[in-house]
Design a protein around this motif. Structure first.
Motif, PDB file in Angstrom:
ATOM      1  N   LYS A  35       0.843  -1.203   0.000  1.00 28.07           N
ATOM      2  CA  LYS A  35       0.000   0.000   0.000  1.00 28.07           C
ATOM      3  C   LYS A  35       0.879   1.254   0.000  1.00 28.07           C
ATOM      4  N   ILE A  36       1.924   1.240   0.816  1.00 25.62           N
ATOM      5  CA  ILE A  36       2.846   2.382   0.850  1.00 25.62           C
ATOM      6  C   ILE A  36       3.542   2.555  -0.503  1.00 25.62           C
ATOM      7  N   VAL A  37       3.999   1.457  -1.089  1.00 20.95           N
ATOM      8  CA  VAL A  37       4.678   1.527  -2.388  1.00 20.95           C
ATOM      9  C   VAL A  37       3.718   2.042  -3.460  1.00 20.95           C
ATOM     10  N   GLU A  38       2.493   1.568  -3.465  1.00 18.85           N
ATOM     11  CA  GLU A  38       1.495   2.060  -4.426  1.00 18.85           C
ATOM     12  C   GLU A  38       1.285   3.558  -4.260  1.00 18.85           C
ATOM     13  N   ASP A  39       1.224   4.032  -3.016  1.00 12.41           N
ATOM     14  CA  ASP A  39       1.086   5.474  -2.780  1.00 12.41           C
ATOM     15  C   ASP A  39       2.261   6.246  -3.363  1.00 12.41           C
ATOM     16  N   PHE A  40       3.464   5.707  -3.213  1.00 15.81           N
ATOM     17  CA  PHE A  40       4.633   6.373  -3.782  1.00 15.81           C
ATOM     18  C   PHE A  40       4.526   6.460  -5.303  1.00 15.81           C
ATOM     19  N   PHE A  41       4.062   5.387  -5.937  1.00 14.29           N
ATOM     20  CA  PHE A  41       3.929   5.411  -7.395  1.00 14.29           C
ATOM     21  C   PHE A  41       2.845   6.371  -7.851  1.00 14.29           C
ATOM     22  N   GLN A  42       1.922   6.697  -6.970  1.00 16.60           N
ATOM     23  CA  GLN A  42       0.879   7.681  -7.294  1.00 16.60           C
ATOM     24  C   GLN A  42       1.268   9.073  -6.813  1.00 16.60           C
ATOM     25  N   ASP A  43       2.542   9.230  -6.440  1.00 16.34           N
ATOM     26  CA  ASP A  43       3.087  10.513  -5.967  1.00 16.34           C
ATOM     27  C   ASP A  43       2.376  11.048  -4.737  1.00 16.34           C
ATOM     28  N   ASN A  44       1.909  10.153  -3.877  1.00 20.91           N
ATOM     29  CA  ASN A  44       1.237  10.587  -2.655  1.00 20.91           C
ATOM     30  C   ASN A  44       2.195  10.725  -1.480  1.00 20.91           C
ATOM     31  N   CYS A  45       3.451  10.338  -1.647  1.00 20.97           N
ATOM     32  CA  CYS A  45       4.417  10.399  -0.548  1.00 20.97           C
ATOM     33  C   CYS A  45       5.691  11.079  -1.018  1.00 20.97           C
ATOM     34  N   LYS A  46       6.366  11.741  -0.086  1.00 19.78           N
ATOM     35  CA  LYS A  46       7.649  12.355  -0.396  1.00 19.78           C
ATOM     36  C   LYS A  46       8.800  11.585   0.232  1.00 19.78           C
ATOM     37  N   GLU A  47       8.623  11.151   1.448  1.00 20.48           N
ATOM     38  CA  GLU A  47       9.636  10.404   2.183  1.00 20.48           C
ATOM     39  C   GLU A  47       8.926   9.823   3.397  1.00 20.48           C
ATOM     40  N   ILE A  48       9.306   8.622   3.768  1.00 20.89           N
ATOM     41  CA  ILE A  48       8.656   7.989   4.910  1.00 20.89           C
ATOM     42  C   ILE A  48       9.673   7.160   5.678  1.00 20.89           C
ATOM     43  N   TYR A  49       9.545   7.179   6.993  1.00 28.15           N
ATOM     44  CA  TYR A  49      10.392   6.380   7.866  1.00 28.15           C
ATOM     45  C   TYR A  49       9.556   5.254   8.447  1.00 28.15           C
ATOM     46  N   LEU A  50      10.006   4.023   8.245  1.00 23.58           N
ATOM     47  CA  LEU A  50       9.358   2.860   8.835  1.00 23.58           C
ATOM     48  C   LEU A  50      10.193   2.450  10.041  1.00 23.58           C
ATOM     49  N   LEU A  51       9.598   2.589  11.215  1.00 25.52           N
ATOM     50  CA  LEU A  51      10.313   2.346  12.470  1.00 25.52           C
ATOM     51  C   LEU A  51      10.231   0.874  12.838  1.00 25.52           C
ATOM     52  N   CYS A  52      11.389   0.277  13.052  1.00 22.97           N
ATOM     53  CA  CYS A  52      11.496  -1.166  13.276  1.00 22.97           C
ATOM     54  C   CYS A  52      12.062  -1.464  14.658  1.00 22.97           C
TER      55      CYS A  52
END
Length: 193
Positions: A35-52
């Motif tokens: 879902k996050i990757v799809e959002d990136f391909f739709q230009d809905n995200c600029k940068e995101i940190y996934l906390l592990c």
């Protein structure tokens, strides 16, 4: 930490939960990777940190969502420390290509640089960082893992672009020309400089 680019925007997997950033931070365990990757391909995200909690474990889980493609390439310097660039798809890039069956990543890196640039006399000096980016091919998300090597060559002959791979120029660039080329390249390539 892992930095994976989608359309030159990074998805960063980190275990540093106190990281200071103005960008979105989300717990890895609460997300759906695709879902996050799809959002990136739709230009809905600029940068995101996934906390592990455990970045290596998260990375293994992250990779399960993709078809993996391994590649290798080189940042090649000549005797005057100029950098070898290729020009493809209206961007400056470094030569690289897919790993073939039975081939080591070092063999792949040398072969691909030779094929894409028409250069010989390559010597690997050391391994550089590995870069990651996601692209779509035949409606599948592909995670490309590229292993990079610092190389040196005394080659002074004519450089020949591998036009069947879409490469239109191959040139060594001095420090000033390299800085200019980095204004028109991919974010994962900038990490190598």
């Amino acid at each position: 930490m892992y930095k994976v680019f989608v359309n030159d925007c990074p998805i960063i997997l980190t275990d540093n939960k106190k990281i200071s950033t103005g960008f979105q931070k989300i717990e890895f365990k609460s997300i759906t990777v695709l879902k996050i990757v799809e959002d990136f391909f739709q230009d809905n995200c600029k940068e995101i940190y996934l906390l592990c909690d455990n970045v290596e474990k998260c990375w293994e889980q992250f990779k399960l969502n993709f078809t993996i493609q391994e590649a290798a390439g080189g940042k090649v310097l000549n005797t005057t420390k100029d950098v070898l660039f290729i020009y493809r798809f209206n961007k400056w890039d470094l030569p690289k290509g897919k790993l073939e069956k039975g081939e080591s990543i070092e063999q792949c890196a040398v072969r691909e640089v030779e094929e894409e640039c028409g250069i010989t006399d390559l010597k690997i000096e050391k391994q550089l960082q590995t870069t990651y980016h996601i692209f779509v091919r035949e409606e599948k998300f592909i995670l490309k893992i590229t292993y990079w090597f610092l190389m040196h060559s005394n080659y002074t002959g004519k450089l020949t672009p591998q036009t069947e791979e879409g490469i239109t120029k191959v040139v060594f660039k001095d420090e000033i020309a390299t800085e200019k080329a980095l204004l028109n390249t991919y974010e994962n390539i900038k990490q190598l400089f």
